[in-house]
Design an enzyme around this catalytic site. Sequence first.
Site, short mmCIF file in Angstrom:
data_model
loop_
_atom_site.label_atom_id
_atom_site.label_comp_id
_atom_site.label_asym_id
_atom_site.label_seq_id
_atom_site.Cartn_x
_atom_site.Cartn_y
_atom_site.Cartn_z
CE1 TYR A 292 -3.60 2.59 0.67
CE2 TYR A 292 -2.31 3.28 2.57
CZ TYR A 292 -3.36 3.49 1.69
OH TYR A 292 -4.15 4.61 1.83
CG ASP B 45 5.79 3.74 0.77
OD1 ASP B 45 6.11 4.49 1.74
OD2 ASP B 45 4.61 3.56 0.41
CE LYS C 149 1.07 5.14 8.20
NZ LYS C 149 1.09 4.26 7.07
C1 LIG Z 1 0.44 4.73 5.67
C2 LIG Z 1 1.21 4.47 4.45
C3 LIG Z 1 1.12 5.32 3.33
C4 LIG Z 1 0.14 6.45 3.25
O1 LIG Z 1 0.40 7.46 4.16
P1 LIG Z 1 -0.77 8.51 4.50
O2 LIG Z 1 -0.13 9.47 5.42
O3 LIG Z 1 -1.87 7.71 5.11
O4 LIG Z 1 -1.17 9.10 3.21
C5 LIG Z 1 1.96 5.08 2.27
N1 LIG Z 1 2.82 4.06 2.28
C6 LIG Z 1 2.93 3.22 3.33
C7 LIG Z 1 3.94 2.12 3.30
C8 LIG Z 1 2.12 3.39 4.44
O5 LIG Z 1 2.20 2.53 5.46
#
Ligand SMILES: *Cc1c(COP(=O)(O)O)cnc(C)c1O
Length: 427
Positions: free
Chosen positions: A144, A239, A267
Amino acid sequence: MQFNRSLQLFERAQKSIPGGVNSPVRAFKSVDTHPLFIEKGKGSKIYDIDGNEFIDYVGSWGPLILGHCHEKIISAVENALHSGTSFGAPTEGEIQLAEMVKEAVPSIEMLRLVNSGGEATMGAIRVARGFTGRDKIIKFEGCYHGSIDSLLVQAGSGATTLGKPDSEGVPQAFVDLTLLARFNDFDSVSELVDLHPQEIAAIIVEPVPGNMGMILPEHGFLQNLRSLCDREGIVLIFDEVMSGFRVDYGGVQALLNVQPDMTTFGKVIGGGFPVGGYGGRQDIMLQVAPVGPVYQAGTLSGNPIAVTAGIATLELLKEKGVYDEISQKSSWLVNETKSLCEKAGIPIQGNQMGGMFGFFFSETPVRDYQDALKTDVNRFKKFFNQMLRQGIYIAPSAFETFFVSTAHTDEDLEKTAAAIKQALAHL
Ligand SMILES: *Cc1c(COP(=O)(O)O)cnc(C)c1O
């Protein structure tokens, strides 16, 4: 445990907010219950509007690595508020946060700050496309990367939980540019690259996926991606929105010693405020406006309050021993759970890295998304509800990851283990 006031608020919320929530997983649909409305948090605990206390392993889905309401963050933010909340002009804090990220993560030569993880991955993909002059990207099933059109294809957790891997409203033209590979299956990646020579701009991957449950990369998998990208001129994007500053101060790339071309953050770097970032090699980042031709902008990007919280968080995380401490806590929980399950005759798989960990109710190891889908989701539902009733708040989905913070105490961990034992007796 009574949830009357949460139920009342949920009724009311659904009249003005779709599904009553501002992000789908919060609705607790996949565990057959309703959300809890939270009143406050302190340290490792959260309190719902009915006055119930929970030990929190969600931590706002990852950011709160220092627990709720850490005094140093609160006072840094309080001070900053008196100087103004937003200017839309540069402030010194933005440089400081960028410098701290560069120092922590050696593959970062330059960084652009945004407001969320999804915004960061969107920016990174655009820059990779601009830099290479190519349109296609490769992502992995079950990874994701935020609620972004080109990346909402087999996107794990939220989407998986609702049984809708793809979203309506995402044009087929976007989906056609997003090629899907299988995590831990290097051949599935090299086949796609062979099929689309000179057309792949980027490979984007969660180096330790946490959005299809938590899965570890097998030995050599990330290194192989690195070599392939070098050979084919493809931009490798890690990511690390979840794993960055969570598994280690330098992220997965520091722990496993693989350097991507670009990295996305979110985060933890916001310390509980909306901050994201994308960065990497200088030659790539110099494509970004105003120096380069790739446009990307944001009214509140680099917001001084959010940046202050981020700096205060990283300063605390830099202190010696933080990652050893949260690693010990999460590995203790994983080992304890495994041995309790063994005694109860319940098959389980557990993974852990730094302050993140996860479980699958499964006889066999889980190496990719297809494996994750085969695990016992019904058993997880029961487990979740048993835990909640005993005051333990874990992510409401079999495809999520759990987080520990520096605020979790030995007593919290012991209580959690006791609750797990009790829950297993009801599965
Ligand atoms: C949470 C998450 C996102 C998205 O971040 P948001 O601040 O919710 O837009 C993207 N990549 C990873 C791996 C995530 O865990």
